[in-house]
Design an enzyme around this catalytic site. Structure first.
Site, PDB file in Angstrom:
ATOM      1  CG  ASP A  78       5.012  77.528 -12.930  1.00 48.31           C
ATOM      2  OD1 ASP A  78       4.935  76.743 -11.970  1.00 48.31           O
ATOM      3  OD2 ASP A  78       5.239  78.738 -12.808  1.00 48.31           O
ATOM      4  CD  GLU A 445       4.018  81.493 -14.490  1.00 50.51           C
ATOM      5  OE1 GLU A 445       5.095  81.717 -13.938  1.00 50.51           O
ATOM      6  OE2 GLU A 445       3.868  80.638 -15.395  1.00 50.51           O
ATOM      7  CB  SER A 471       4.624  82.095 -18.426  1.00 51.87           C
ATOM      8  OG  SER A 471       5.707  81.344 -18.909  1.00 51.87           O
TER       9      SER A 471
END
Length: 558
Positions: A78, A445, A471
């Site tokens: 991510d 995110e 996040s």
């Protein structure tokens, strides 16, 4: 044995022939088959060492009398996918991983499975797949990364670098200082060192009962972690021989309650709501957002970890780990279902006997809790008829209730440009829309825009709301998962610049100050807006995805 389906009897001679081609012997074929579901790759720091983890586990499985068979699954970092189109694939990858686990287990007969995940979507994806197939399964993550350290001794993590970008843009630090932070924040293998999504989910795997104690906090590079992996391997062989316990025996409504209770106590990532709802669905457990709020209201927040404090997972470990948090919350009568079964063969209560707090500055006793309610809250109102999520443990006290004019951005990328260009001022409510599961698609995110707000010193003066998500490294007045999302007609899609938005975290409310008549006028002119996407996979995800209040899972066909 379950594996007899592919290896026993004269009809399976062709199957055994293929297995022999992989190096199996008669002895190997006589033993229980243990699937080693690994997510090693050279992209994610939290996964870069998992090839060595799998090798150690396979050796221990053989010693314990099993035959290990390894296969690998994809994984998205991510942090690297953040702030560009790659983030659209992150949440969708959870479904891909669940499908991959189901595919591998269904196509080949195994007697048990060891899952080796570590980072954000990989953990829940593997759990979802395990629940579908329901063979004896045990989880052991790769472990958290140690925190970094700046030249002046300041403790660092990945979020330090994201926030430094905004400080550099604002002229508060120079390029050399930014480069120093970049080189020092992430010192080696492991999941990012705060209570971000990866570590939150690894802790909750332990609470739910699918992993042995220590899964959430033992550092990736420690000797204790190696012994933990070996212990997991030995237990997997025992489970294979006993044909249990099974994932659906463990992941019950009580186990989900326990997960959300400890989530509230430790101030976990807001993404845990999405993932735990998705896990509950695969377990056949009906679970709604109001139940989460009920748990939040009665569970004190006794632990704050980065980004909500200066502490990191290494500090949680020193203070007693997840077991100490469970043990402390268990002092509240009825707070936890201590009779819930775990993969250890013991109940949750039995696994934490004698596990007191070793450092009360990191894990607070109940009498000195950070707050009397939990670290996450679910908000409802005309802007969130089906709910929205905020990590209240990371919200500045001045921002627990807020009212301000909307500054609207139609995507995360537009928001990043606008914030860095100075379009957001003190007192504003930033609105980022068309970023939900369908609208994005993929529900990106929002670490970059929230970090830029923090880096500009506006963290206690600006709120942000979105139908996207955040996040686990995000902190501040950031309200996400707004449902219904803009793409399905949610009121967030009807907002205009300057509309007054107000929320109250204590009251669990989120509203825009518009009359019903004005809302009706705007709705009459509304047309759905979708970000264009060329990806076949994301197009399919958009068509099938539910909204965040249902875990952003894919709808099943009849």
């Amino acid at each position: 044995m379950r594996s007899d389906r592919v290896k026993a009897g004269f009809e399976r001679a062709p199957h055994r022939s293929l297995m022999r081609a992989t190096g199996m012997t008669d002895e190997d074929l006589s033993r229980p088959f243990i699937a080693i579901c690994n997510s090693f790759n050279e992209v994610i720091p939290g996964h870069v060492h998992l090839n060595r983890v799998a090798a150690l586990i396979k050796e221990e499985v053989r010693k314990a009398g099993g035959t290990p068979v390894e296969f690998n699954l994809p994984g998205v970092c991510d942090g690297i996918a953040m702030g560009h189109g790659g983030m659209k694939f992150s949440l969708a990858s959870r479904e891909l991983i669940a499908d991959s686990v189901e595919t591998m287990l269904s196509a080949h007969a195994f007697d048990a499975m060891i899952c080796i995940p570590n980072c954000d979507k990989i953990v829940p994806g593997m759990i979802m797949g395990a629940l579908r197939c329901n063979i004896p399964t045990i989880f052991c993550s790769g472990g958290p990364m140690a925190a970094g350290m700046a030249e002046d001794g300041t403790v660092l993590d990945l979020n330090s670098v994201f926030e430094a970008v905004a400080r550099f843009k604002a002229g508060k630090i120079n390029e050399e200082e930014l480069h120093s932070l970049e080189c020092r924040a992430c010192p080696g293998a492991g999941s990012c060192s705060g209570m971000f999504t990866a570590n939150s989910m690894n802790c909750l795997s332990e609470v739910i009962g699918l992993a042995l104690p220590g899964n959430g906090s033992l550092l990736a590079t420690s000797e204790e972690r190696k012994e933990f992996w070996k212990q997991t391997a030995r237990r997997a062989v025992e489970m294979a021989k006993a044909d249990g316990p099974l994932p659906r025996d463990i992941v019950t409504r009580d186990a989900i309650d326990n997960a959300f209770t400890i989530d509230m106590a430790m101030g976990g990532s807001s993404n845990t709501v999405l993932h735990t709802l998705a896990i509950a669905r695969e377990a056949g457990v009906e679970y709604d957002l109001q139940r989460i709020n009920d748990i939040s209201r009665r569970t004190p927040n006794i632990c704050k970890v980065a980004p909500s404090s200066r502490f990191h997972m290494q500090d949680v470990l020193r203070a007693g780990g997840v077991s100490a948090i469970i043990h402390e919350i268990a002092r509240i009568p009825g707070a936890l279902h201590l009779d819930a079964m775990t993969v250890s063969g013991k109940t949750l209560g039995e696994t934490v006997e004698g596990c007191g707090i070793a450092d009360e500055t990191v894990i607070h006793p109940l009498e000195n809790a950070y707050s009397r309610d939990g670290g996450l809250a679910i908000l409802f109102g005309n802007l969130a008829e089906e709910g929205a999520v905020v990590k209240k443990a990371g919200v500045h006290p001045n921002m627990m209730s807020f009212r301000g004019p909307a500054v609207i951005f139609e995507s995360q990328e537009e928001a990043c440009e606008g914030i860095l260009a100075g379009k957001v001022k003190s007192g504003d409510v930033v609105v980022i829309r068309n970023e939900g599961p369908k609208g994005g698609p993929g529900m990106q995110e929002m670490l970059a825009p929230t970090s830029y707000i923090m880096g500009q010193g506006l963290g206690a003066e600006v709120a942000l709301i979105t139908d996207g998500r955040f996040s686990g490294a995000t902190h501040g007045a950031c309200i996400g998962h707004i449902s219904p999302e803009a793409a399905e007609g949610g009121l967030i899609g009807l907002l205009r610049n300057g509309d007054i938005i107000e929320y109250s975290i204590p009251d669990r409310t989120l509203n825009v100050c518009l009359s019903e008549e004005e809302i009706a006028r705007r709705r009459a002119d509304w047309k759905p807006t979708y970000n264009r996407v060329s990806s076949s996979w994301l197009s399919r995800y958009r068509q099938l995805a539910t909204n965040a209040s249902k875990g952003a899972v894919l709808r099943r066909g009849e």
